[in-house]
Design a protein around this motif. Structure first.
Motif, PDB file in Angstrom:
ATOM      1  N   VAL A  49      17.452  39.061  29.437  1.00  0.00           N
ATOM      2  CA  VAL A  49      18.843  38.922  29.877  1.00  0.00           C
ATOM      3  C   VAL A  49      19.796  39.527  28.844  1.00  0.00           C
ATOM      4  N   ASN A  50      19.238  40.032  27.764  1.00  0.00           N
ATOM      5  CA  ASN A  50      20.064  40.612  26.711  1.00  0.00           C
ATOM      6  C   ASN A  50      20.660  41.940  27.155  1.00  0.00           C
ATOM      7  N   PRO A  51      21.944  42.138  26.898  1.00  0.00           N
ATOM      8  CA  PRO A  51      22.602  43.394  27.302  1.00  0.00           C
ATOM      9  C   PRO A  51      22.337  44.501  26.274  1.00  0.00           C
ATOM     10  N   VAL A  52      21.083  44.984  26.255  1.00  0.00           N
ATOM     11  CA  VAL A  52      20.684  46.000  25.288  1.00  0.00           C
ATOM     12  C   VAL A  52      20.042  47.176  26.011  1.00  0.00           C
ATOM     13  N   GLY A  53      19.831  48.251  25.285  1.00  0.00           N
ATOM     14  CA  GLY A  53      19.221  49.449  25.852  1.00  0.00           C
ATOM     15  C   GLY A  53      17.707  49.332  25.969  1.00  0.00           C
ATOM     16  N   VAL A  54      17.117  50.348  26.588  1.00  0.00           N
ATOM     17  CA  VAL A  54      15.681  50.360  26.850  1.00  0.00           C
ATOM     18  C   VAL A  54      14.878  50.272  25.552  1.00  0.00           C
ATOM     19  N   LYS A  55      15.293  50.991  24.519  1.00  0.00           N
ATOM     20  CA  LYS A  55      14.539  50.975  23.264  1.00  0.00           C
ATOM     21  C   LYS A  55      14.505  49.581  22.642  1.00  0.00           C
ATOM     22  N   GLN A  56      15.613  48.859  22.732  1.00  0.00           N
ATOM     23  CA  GLN A  56      15.635  47.502  22.193  1.00  0.00           C
ATOM     24  C   GLN A  56      14.812  46.550  23.056  1.00  0.00           C
ATOM     25  N   VAL A  57      14.793  46.773  24.361  1.00  0.00           N
ATOM     26  CA  VAL A  57      13.953  45.959  25.246  1.00  0.00           C
ATOM     27  C   VAL A  57      12.480  46.207  24.911  1.00  0.00           C
ATOM     28  N   ASN A  58      12.127  47.469  24.609  1.00  0.00           N
ATOM     29  CA  ASN A  58      10.750  47.778  24.214  1.00  0.00           C
ATOM     30  C   ASN A  58      10.370  46.996  22.962  1.00  0.00           C
ATOM     31  N   THR A  59      11.271  46.924  21.990  1.00  0.00           N
ATOM     32  CA  THR A  59      11.021  46.168  20.769  1.00  0.00           C
ATOM     33  C   THR A  59      10.820  44.689  21.090  1.00  0.00           C
ATOM     34  N   GLU A  60      11.643  44.171  21.986  1.00  0.00           N
ATOM     35  CA  GLU A  60      11.529  42.771  22.389  1.00  0.00           C
ATOM     36  C   GLU A  60      10.195  42.509  23.095  1.00  0.00           C
ATOM     37  N   MET A  61       9.762  43.460  23.947  1.00  0.00           N
ATOM     38  CA  MET A  61       8.476  43.309  24.633  1.00  0.00           C
ATOM     39  C   MET A  61       7.334  43.254  23.627  1.00  0.00           C
ATOM     40  N   VAL A  62       7.319  44.176  22.683  1.00  0.00           N
ATOM     41  CA  VAL A  62       6.249  44.193  21.677  1.00  0.00           C
ATOM     42  C   VAL A  62       6.260  42.902  20.871  1.00  0.00           C
ATOM     43  N   TYR A  63       7.440  42.456  20.474  1.00  0.00           N
ATOM     44  CA  TYR A  63       7.551  41.205  19.719  1.00  0.00           C
ATOM     45  C   TYR A  63       6.973  40.039  20.520  1.00  0.00           C
ATOM     46  N   ASN A  64       7.330  39.952  21.800  1.00  0.00           N
ATOM     47  CA  ASN A  64       6.850  38.856  22.648  1.00  0.00           C
ATOM     48  C   ASN A  64       5.342  38.925  22.862  1.00  0.00           C
ATOM     49  N   ILE A  65       4.804  40.121  23.010  1.00  0.00           N
ATOM     50  CA  ILE A  65       3.353  40.265  23.165  1.00  0.00           C
ATOM     51  C   ILE A  65       2.646  39.814  21.891  1.00  0.00           C
ATOM     52  N   LEU A  66       3.119  40.282  20.739  1.00  0.00           N
ATOM     53  CA  LEU A  66       2.492  39.899  19.469  1.00  0.00           C
ATOM     54  C   LEU A  66       2.644  38.409  19.181  1.00  0.00           C
ATOM     55  N   GLU A  67       3.758  37.843  19.607  1.00  0.00           N
ATOM     56  CA  GLU A  67       3.976  36.413  19.426  1.00  0.00           C
ATOM     57  C   GLU A  67       3.009  35.603  20.297  1.00  0.00           C
ATOM     58  N   LYS A  68       2.806  36.076  21.524  1.00  0.00           N
ATOM     59  CA  LYS A  68       1.949  35.371  22.471  1.00  0.00           C
ATOM     60  C   LYS A  68       0.464  35.570  22.151  1.00  0.00           C
ATOM     61  N   TYR A  69       0.099  36.743  21.622  1.00  0.00           N
ATOM     62  CA  TYR A  69      -1.294  37.084  21.301  1.00  0.00           C
ATOM     63  C   TYR A  69      -1.368  37.542  19.835  1.00  0.00           C
ATOM     64  N   PRO A  70      -1.316  36.595  18.895  1.00  0.00           N
ATOM     65  CA  PRO A  70      -1.229  36.966  17.484  1.00  0.00           C
ATOM     66  C   PRO A  70      -2.508  37.541  16.883  1.00  0.00           C
ATOM     67  N   ARG A  71      -3.661  37.224  17.447  1.00  0.00           N
ATOM     68  CA  ARG A  71      -4.913  37.702  16.863  1.00  0.00           C
ATOM     69  C   ARG A  71      -5.413  38.950  17.574  1.00  0.00           C
ATOM     70  N   PRO A  72      -6.048  39.856  16.829  1.00  0.00           N
ATOM     71  CA  PRO A  72      -6.648  41.032  17.476  1.00  0.00           C
ATOM     72  C   PRO A  72      -7.798  40.619  18.391  1.00  0.00           C
ATOM     73  N   CYS A  73      -8.031  41.398  19.396  1.00  0.00           N
ATOM     74  CA  CYS A  73      -9.107  41.119  20.358  1.00  0.00           C
ATOM     75  C   CYS A  73     -10.455  41.470  19.739  1.00  0.00           C
ATOM     76  N   LYS A  74     -11.388  40.524  19.760  1.00  0.00           N
ATOM     77  CA  LYS A  74     -12.720  40.771  19.218  1.00  0.00           C
ATOM     78  C   LYS A  74     -13.636  41.413  20.249  1.00  0.00           C
ATOM     79  N   LYS A  75     -13.216  41.385  21.502  1.00  0.00           N
ATOM     80  CA  LYS A  75     -14.055  41.917  22.577  1.00  0.00           C
ATOM     81  C   LYS A  75     -13.730  43.379  22.879  1.00  0.00           C
ATOM     82  N   LYS A  76     -13.026  44.038  21.994  1.00  0.00           N
ATOM     83  CA  LYS A  76     -12.555  45.393  22.258  1.00  0.00           C
ATOM     84  C   LYS A  76     -13.690  46.329  22.661  1.00  0.00           C
TER      85      LYS A  76
END
Length: 96
Positions: A49-76
């Motif tokens: 809902v933040n009034p920001v540009g696409v690049k800042q939304v991309n940063t927010e997406m990466v942050y949220n993904i890393l926050e939700k999945y903090p450990r690297p995948c061992k099943k790679k």
């Protein structure tokens, strides 16, 4: 997004006739890749809902993904092997 949906998306939206004959998948634009990863890891209903540009939304997406999945995948390696096996099977089906 499942592998089947991803391959269907590639075939319908991205691939040209030349790409379909190539053994490698076609290249994707970075924004498409981020959107696919966002849908997979954060859900298709995720938005900001933040009034920001696409690049800042991309940063927010990466942050949220890393926050939700903090450990690297061992099943790679097993995931890559399964994906490669699936792609080979699909190519064999399409060549028959």
């Amino acid at each position: 997004m499942t592998i089947e949906k991803f391959l269907d998306f590639l075939e319908k939206e991205i691939m040209t006739e030349e790409d379909k004959e190539n053994i490698f998948m076609p290249p994707l634009e970075p924004q498409i890749v981020l959107n696919i990863l966002k849908d997979h890891f954060l859900g298709e209903d995720w938005y900001t809902v933040n009034p920001v540009g696409v690049k800042q939304v991309n940063t927010e997406m990466v942050y949220n993904i890393l926050e939700k999945y903090p450990r690297p995948c061992k099943k790679k390696n097993s995931i890559i092997k399964r994906l490669w096996r699936f792609i080979c099977q699909e190519k064999e089906k399409n060549s028959k």
